[in-house]
Design a protein around this motif. Structure first.
Motif, PDB file in Angstrom:
ATOM      1  N   ALA A  54      -1.275  -6.391  11.236  1.00 21.91           N
ATOM      2  CA  ALA A  54      -1.858  -5.225  11.903  1.00 21.91           C
ATOM      3  C   ALA A  54      -2.591  -5.707  13.150  1.00 21.91           C
ATOM      4  O   ALA A  54      -3.285  -6.726  13.113  1.00 21.91           O
ATOM      5  N   HIS A  55      -2.401  -4.993  14.249  1.00 25.44           N
ATOM      6  CA  HIS A  55      -3.057  -5.348  15.508  1.00 25.44           C
ATOM      7  C   HIS A  55      -4.223  -4.400  15.756  1.00 25.44           C
ATOM      8  O   HIS A  55      -4.112  -3.196  15.532  1.00 25.44           O
ATOM      9  N   LEU A  56      -5.309  -4.940  16.243  1.00 22.28           N
ATOM     10  CA  LEU A  56      -6.483  -4.137  16.572  1.00 22.28           C
ATOM     11  C   LEU A  56      -6.103  -3.085  17.613  1.00 22.28           C
ATOM     12  O   LEU A  56      -5.428  -3.390  18.597  1.00 22.28           O
ATOM     13  N   GLY A  57      -6.484  -1.851  17.373  1.00 21.59           N
ATOM     14  CA  GLY A  57      -6.222  -0.783  18.333  1.00 21.59           C
ATOM     15  C   GLY A  57      -4.849  -0.149  18.210  1.00 21.59           C
ATOM     16  O   GLY A  57      -4.437   0.601  19.083  1.00 21.59           O
ATOM     17  N   THR A  58      -4.118  -0.456  17.113  1.00 21.01           N
ATOM     18  CA  THR A  58      -2.832   0.194  16.854  1.00 21.01           C
ATOM     19  C   THR A  58      -2.857   0.771  15.445  1.00 21.01           C
ATOM     20  O   THR A  58      -3.676   0.350  14.618  1.00 21.01           O
ATOM     21  N   PRO A  59      -1.977   1.724  15.155  1.00 23.44           N
ATOM     22  CA  PRO A  59      -1.895   2.195  13.769  1.00 23.44           C
ATOM     23  C   PRO A  59      -1.581   1.018  12.831  1.00 23.44           C
ATOM     24  O   PRO A  59      -0.811   0.132  13.181  1.00 23.44           O
ATOM     25  N   ASN A  60      -2.171   1.019  11.655  1.00 23.25           N
ATOM     26  CA  ASN A  60      -2.027  -0.081  10.699  1.00 23.25           C
ATOM     27  C   ASN A  60      -0.789   0.153   9.813  1.00 23.25           C
ATOM     28  O   ASN A  60      -0.733   1.138   9.082  1.00 23.25           O
ATOM     29  N   PRO A  61       0.194  -0.763   9.862  1.00 24.10           N
ATOM     30  CA  PRO A  61       1.410  -0.565   9.065  1.00 24.10           C
ATOM     31  C   PRO A  61       1.163  -0.575   7.556  1.00 24.10           C
ATOM     32  O   PRO A  61       1.898   0.064   6.810  1.00 24.10           O
ATOM     33  N   ASN A  62       0.113  -1.264   7.106  1.00 26.59           N
ATOM     34  CA  ASN A  62      -0.207  -1.284   5.678  1.00 26.59           C
ATOM     35  C   ASN A  62      -0.671   0.086   5.205  1.00 26.59           C
ATOM     36  O   ASN A  62      -0.325   0.526   4.107  1.00 26.59           O
ATOM     37  N   ILE A  63      -1.432   0.771   6.035  1.00 25.89           N
ATOM     38  CA  ILE A  63      -1.887   2.119   5.683  1.00 25.89           C
ATOM     39  C   ILE A  63      -0.715   3.093   5.724  1.00 25.89           C
ATOM     40  O   ILE A  63      -0.610   3.985   4.880  1.00 25.89           O
ATOM     41  N   ILE A  64       0.211   2.906   6.685  1.00 23.73           N
ATOM     42  CA  ILE A  64       1.394   3.765   6.738  1.00 23.73           C
ATOM     43  C   ILE A  64       2.183   3.627   5.441  1.00 23.73           C
ATOM     44  O   ILE A  64       2.608   4.626   4.849  1.00 23.73           O
ATOM     45  N   LEU A  65       2.364   2.390   4.954  1.00 23.02           N
ATOM     46  CA  LEU A  65       3.075   2.188   3.684  1.00 23.02           C
ATOM     47  C   LEU A  65       2.332   2.855   2.533  1.00 23.02           C
ATOM     48  O   LEU A  65       2.951   3.475   1.661  1.00 23.02           O
ATOM     49  N   GLU A  66       1.010   2.746   2.500  1.00 24.97           N
ATOM     50  CA  GLU A  66       0.229   3.419   1.453  1.00 24.97           C
ATOM     51  C   GLU A  66       0.468   4.919   1.464  1.00 24.97           C
ATOM     52  O   GLU A  66       0.647   5.541   0.414  1.00 24.97           O
ATOM     53  N   LEU A  67       0.490   5.515   2.661  1.00 23.12           N
ATOM     54  CA  LEU A  67       0.719   6.959   2.784  1.00 23.12           C
ATOM     55  C   LEU A  67       2.137   7.335   2.365  1.00 23.12           C
ATOM     56  O   LEU A  67       2.351   8.373   1.725  1.00 23.12           O
ATOM     57  N   VAL A  68       3.106   6.501   2.709  1.00 22.67           N
ATOM     58  CA  VAL A  68       4.485   6.726   2.263  1.00 22.67           C
ATOM     59  C   VAL A  68       4.553   6.665   0.745  1.00 22.67           C
ATOM     60  O   VAL A  68       5.176   7.520   0.101  1.00 22.67           O
ATOM     61  N   ASN A  69       3.882   5.682   0.148  1.00 20.55           N
ATOM     62  CA  ASN A  69       3.899   5.556  -1.307  1.00 20.55           C
ATOM     63  C   ASN A  69       3.217   6.730  -1.997  1.00 20.55           C
ATOM     64  O   ASN A  69       3.620   7.135  -3.090  1.00 20.55           O
ATOM     65  N   GLU A  70       2.205   7.309  -1.376  1.00 17.03           N
ATOM     66  CA  GLU A  70       1.591   8.519  -1.929  1.00 17.03           C
ATOM     67  C   GLU A  70       2.615   9.646  -1.986  1.00 17.03           C
ATOM     68  O   GLU A  70       2.689  10.391  -2.969  1.00 17.03           O
ATOM     69  N   GLN A  71       3.413   9.790  -0.923  1.00 22.30           N
ATOM     70  CA  GLN A  71       4.452  10.819  -0.888  1.00 22.30           C
ATOM     71  C   GLN A  71       5.525  10.552  -1.943  1.00 22.30           C
ATOM     72  O   GLN A  71       6.001  11.473  -2.608  1.00 22.30           O
ATOM     73  N   ARG A  72       5.902   9.294  -2.088  1.00 21.67           N
ATOM     74  CA  ARG A  72       6.927   8.930  -3.078  1.00 21.67           C
ATOM     75  C   ARG A  72       6.420   9.210  -4.498  1.00 21.67           C
ATOM     76  O   ARG A  72       7.146   9.751  -5.324  1.00 21.67           O
ATOM     77  N   THR A  73       5.172   8.849  -4.775  1.00 17.30           N
ATOM     78  CA  THR A  73       4.587   9.092  -6.093  1.00 17.30           C
ATOM     79  C   THR A  73       4.527  10.590  -6.377  1.00 17.30           C
ATOM     80  O   THR A  73       4.870  11.028  -7.479  1.00 17.30           O
ATOM     81  N   SER A  74       4.133  11.376  -5.388  1.00 14.18           N
ATOM     82  CA  SER A  74       4.068  12.836  -5.553  1.00 14.18           C
ATOM     83  C   SER A  74       5.441  13.427  -5.850  1.00 14.18           C
ATOM     84  O   SER A  74       5.554  14.447  -6.520  1.00 14.18           O
ATOM     85  N   ALA A  75       6.487  12.781  -5.339  1.00  6.30           N
ATOM     86  CA  ALA A  75       7.859  13.245  -5.560  1.00  6.30           C
ATOM     87  C   ALA A  75       8.460  12.666  -6.845  1.00  6.30           C
ATOM     88  O   ALA A  75       9.631  12.901  -7.143  1.00  6.30           O
ATOM     89  N   GLY A  76       7.662  11.890  -7.608  1.00  4.63           N
ATOM     90  CA  GLY A  76       8.142  11.308  -8.856  1.00  4.63           C
ATOM     91  C   GLY A  76       8.984  10.059  -8.673  1.00  4.63           C
ATOM     92  O   GLY A  76       9.718   9.671  -9.579  1.00  4.63           O
ATOM     93  N   LEU A  77       8.867   9.421  -7.518  1.00  6.38           N
ATOM     94  CA  LEU A  77       9.639   8.205  -7.233  1.00  6.38           C
ATOM     95  C   LEU A  77       8.765   6.969  -7.382  1.00  6.38           C
ATOM     96  O   LEU A  77       7.539   7.043  -7.339  1.00  6.38           O
ATOM     97  N   SER A  78       9.411   5.827  -7.514  1.00  5.80           N
ATOM     98  CA  SER A  78       8.668   4.568  -7.593  1.00  5.80           C
ATOM     99  C   SER A  78       8.106   4.228  -6.216  1.00  5.80           C
ATOM    100  O   SER A  78       8.637   4.648  -5.175  1.00  5.80           O
ATOM    101  N   VAL A  79       7.030   3.467  -6.204  1.00  7.23           N
ATOM    102  CA  VAL A  79       6.431   3.041  -4.947  1.00  7.23           C
ATOM    103  C   VAL A  79       7.294   1.950  -4.329  1.00  7.23           C
ATOM    104  O   VAL A  79       8.025   1.240  -5.024  1.00  7.23           O
ATOM    105  N   LEU A  80       7.220   1.821  -3.009  1.00  4.43           N
ATOM    106  CA  LEU A  80       7.893   0.743  -2.301  1.00  4.43           C
ATOM    107  C   LEU A  80       6.969  -0.467  -2.287  1.00  4.43           C
ATOM    108  O   LEU A  80       5.769  -0.343  -2.036  1.00  4.43           O
ATOM    109  N   VAL A  81       7.525  -1.625  -2.562  1.00  2.00           N
ATOM    110  CA  VAL A  81       6.768  -2.863  -2.582  1.00  2.00           C
ATOM    111  C   VAL A  81       6.944  -3.560  -1.235  1.00  2.00           C
ATOM    112  O   VAL A  81       8.066  -3.687  -0.738  1.00  2.00           O
ATOM    113  N   ALA A  82       5.841  -3.986  -0.650  1.00  2.00           N
ATOM    114  CA  ALA A  82       5.893  -4.696   0.629  1.00  2.00           C
ATOM    115  C   ALA A  82       6.678  -5.989   0.452  1.00  2.00           C
ATOM    116  O   ALA A  82       6.427  -6.752  -0.469  1.00  2.00           O
ATOM    117  N   ASP A  83       7.643  -6.205   1.328  1.00  2.00           N
ATOM    118  CA  ASP A  83       8.491  -7.387   1.268  1.00  2.00           C
ATOM    119  C   ASP A  83       8.290  -8.202   2.543  1.00  2.00           C
ATOM    120  O   ASP A  83       8.411  -7.666   3.651  1.00  2.00           O
TER     121      ASP A  83
END
Length: 196
Positions: A54-83
């Motif tokens: 993550a770079h200072l002053g840019t959107p954080n990709p780790n938080i984007i993945l967390e938000l995506v995983n929240e959507q996946r969990t809400s849809a009954g899907l497994s979370v994506l694991v950071a690779d």
């Protein structure tokens, strides 16, 4: 489009460009010849220690993945694991776009994200890539753009057959508009089913 490399044959590739205010999204799907769609058992979320750069002053990709995983969990899907390898490929793609000033699933040399996956030595069963160009510093913006899309972005985000992810964000460019400077960021999200 049909591309073969290292024994993985791509039989599907769909590209979309959609404009939403300051955001531009682009999605591409890649499937190898052994792809199939099944009802996998939902994986239990595990502790994941991999963090994307993550770079200072840019959107954080780790938080984007967390938000995506929240959507996946809400849809009954497994979370994506950071690779780590997928993250490196996403970072390479984002840096290349920012340096060479293009925004596409095909780089100026014609290579696609799937080519980078194939060259990495990963055994990829199924994959898709979402891109977003945004001037917003909000991590939620990319996820919201993908979810509101009707052209493949939401499908990539909620794809049942993918289990791993690589995310990256890079400053793309600053544009002068009406006497004000607006900075744009490119977000690269690669989702895949990677087997050992």
């Amino acid at each position: 489009m049909d591309i073969s490399r290292r024994g993985v044959r791509t039989v599907g590739a769909v590209s979309f460009i959609v404009l939403y205010g300051f955001s531009v999204m682009y999605t591409m799907f890649g499937m190898n010849k052994n792809s199939f769609h099944d009802n996998q058992t939902k994986a239990v979320a595990s502790v994941n220690t991999i963090q994307f750069q993550a770079h200072l002053g840019t959107p954080n990709p780790n938080i984007i993945l967390e938000l995506v995983n929240e959507q996946r969990t809400s849809a009954g899907l497994s979370v994506l694991v950071a690779d780590e390898k997928l993250g490196s490929i996403a970072s390479l793609r984002a840096k290349d776009m920012a340096t060479r000033k293009y925004y596409s699933h095909h780089n100026p040399d014609g290579a696609r994200y799937v080519d980078f996956l194939n060259d990495s030595g990963l055994n990829v069963y199924d994959s898709c890539e979402n891109l977003d160009m945004t001037s917003a510093l909000s991590e939620q913006q990319a996820v919201s753009d993908w979810l509101s899309s009707t052209t493949g972005h939401k499908e990539c985000l909620l794809r049942i057959t993918v289990t791993s992810a690589g995310y990256a964000v890079e400053k793309f460019d600053s544009v002068q508009q009406n006497g004000q400077s607006t900075t744009y960021y490119v977000v690269v999200a690669i989702h895949a089913n990677v087997s050992l």
